[in-house]
Scaffold this active site. Structure first.
Site, PDB file in Angstrom:
ATOM      1  CG  LEU A 245     -91.477 -43.829 -47.637  1.00  0.00           C
ATOM      2  CD1 LEU A 245     -91.567 -43.268 -46.214  1.00  0.00           C
ATOM      3  CD2 LEU A 245     -92.626 -43.320 -48.500  1.00  0.00           C
TER       4      LEU A 245
ATOM      5  CD  GLU B  16     -87.406 -54.865 -50.028  1.00  0.00           C
ATOM      6  OE1 GLU B  16     -88.208 -55.743 -50.406  1.00  0.00           O
ATOM      7  OE2 GLU B  16     -87.353 -54.454 -48.862  1.00  0.00           O
TER       8      GLU B  16
ATOM      9  N   GLY C 165     -92.299 -50.948 -44.558  1.00  0.00           N
ATOM     10  CA  GLY C 165     -92.562 -52.340 -44.210  1.00  0.00           C
ATOM     11  C   GLY C 165     -91.515 -52.874 -43.244  1.00  0.00           C
TER      12      GLY C 165
END
EC number: 4.3.2.9
Length: 320
Positions: free
Chosen positions: A28, A130, A31
């Site tokens: 999912l 990330e 951003g």
């Protein structure tokens, strides 16, 4: 991209048939990874399929600290209550007031995003890009498919069965409870204070357009106010700040790339080092740069500047 197949959705549903380990991961994005430029071009991820979704249990926030003056904050999510309200993260009421002051519309229909089907290798690469697990946790959430190209988002749960997807979630750490967050996760005193940069917001809004998210949600994203430097002092402060801390931040990113494991995660020592460097980054901002050069998290208007001048005459205010 093709839509996620009904068979793959069925296998991802909690009440679906038991299956062998899947060769792909449902991820999912909410951003900057919504944007082709970030997700596929720069990060080199090649999704196999996608579907637009609503996630009622989460809401979009911008409470993950970044770099003052340049990228004040990044997108994150927060849990919502079962009744659809927002769980307070210690600054939610302040966030409501700031939205009211700035004329921003509050979104009350949960998180809207895109679930991509990616290979296991690409998912490990996503985690590595990330922060290598230093800030975000990998969690499973219930996602409700949305019809492609629809204009509105249901206020209650969509009338379709949900399926499970992985997403990256950074719970806010309680300063009084060290066990409440991960080692690398920084928390600002008011998590709703910072504004994302115009560059970062554009990645999200461009991605929402590219993925044809509901027009109602795109309108909400388009109304968000970015952080804007408004004084020469801030511009000077931004230059000095990045010159001082840029090499250390670049070092962290290089080490994360060099020492990531097969799942894209950084070793514990690097998570701690990253956390220490970013803690020092924000400590220097709070104890020196903010008072000398101005706000590096939220756009300053004339009233803000007057208040800062008064505070400066009274003495420094520690905000960390």
């Amino acid at each position: 991209l093709p839509l996620l197949s009904p068979a793959r959705l069925d296998r991802a549903r909690a009440d679906g048939p038991a299956a062998k380990p899947e060769p792909t991961v449902l991820y999912l994005a909410y951003g900057s990874n919504l944007c082709y430029e970030t997700f596929q071009d720069r990060r080199g991820v090649r999704p196999l399929a996608q579907v637009n979704v609503q996630v009622p249990e989460l809401r979009l926030t911008f409470d993950l600290p970044g770099i003052p003056y340049t990228e004040p904050c990044f997108a994150n999510t927060a849990r919502r209550r079962a009744d659809g309200g927002d769980n307070s993260d210690g600054g939610d009421d302040g966030g409501k007031e700031k939205e009211k002051e700035k004329g921003e519309r509050r979104w009350t229909k949960g998180l809207v995003g895109v679930v991509y089907e990616v290979t296991s290798e690409d998912y490990a690469h996503i985690i590595a890009t990330e922060g290598g697990g230093s800030a975000y946790h990998d969690v499973l959430v219930d996602c409700y498919p949305l019809e492609h190209g629809r204009d509105t988002v249901p206020r209650t749960h969509p009338d379709v069965p949900p399926f499970k997807a992985h997403t990256l979630f950074a719970p806010r750490q309680d300063p009084d409870d060290p066990s409440s967050g991960s080692g690398g996760r920084l928390s600002r005193p008011d998590p709703s204070y910072a504004q994302p940069s115009a560059r970062y917001l554009k990645l999200i809004t461009d991605g929402a357009d590219e993925c044809s998210l509901p027009a109602e949600y795109r309108e909400y994203l388009g109304a968000l106010r970015p952080y804007t430097i408004t004084t020469q002092k801030q511009r000077l402060g931004a230059f000095i700040f990045l010159s001082l801390w840029g090499p250390f931040i670049a070092l962290v990113f290089a080490l994360q790339e060099a020492f990531k494991d097969s799942d894209g995660r950084s070793p514990d020592w690097l998570v701690q080092l990253s956390g220490a460097i970013f803690a020092a980054v924000w400590s220097s901002y709070d104890t020196f740069f903010h008072d000398v050069f101005g706000d590096g998290e939220r756009t300053m208007d004339e009233h803000d500047q007057s208040d800062r001048d008064v505070c400066a005459r009274r003495g420094p205010a520690r905000r960390w």
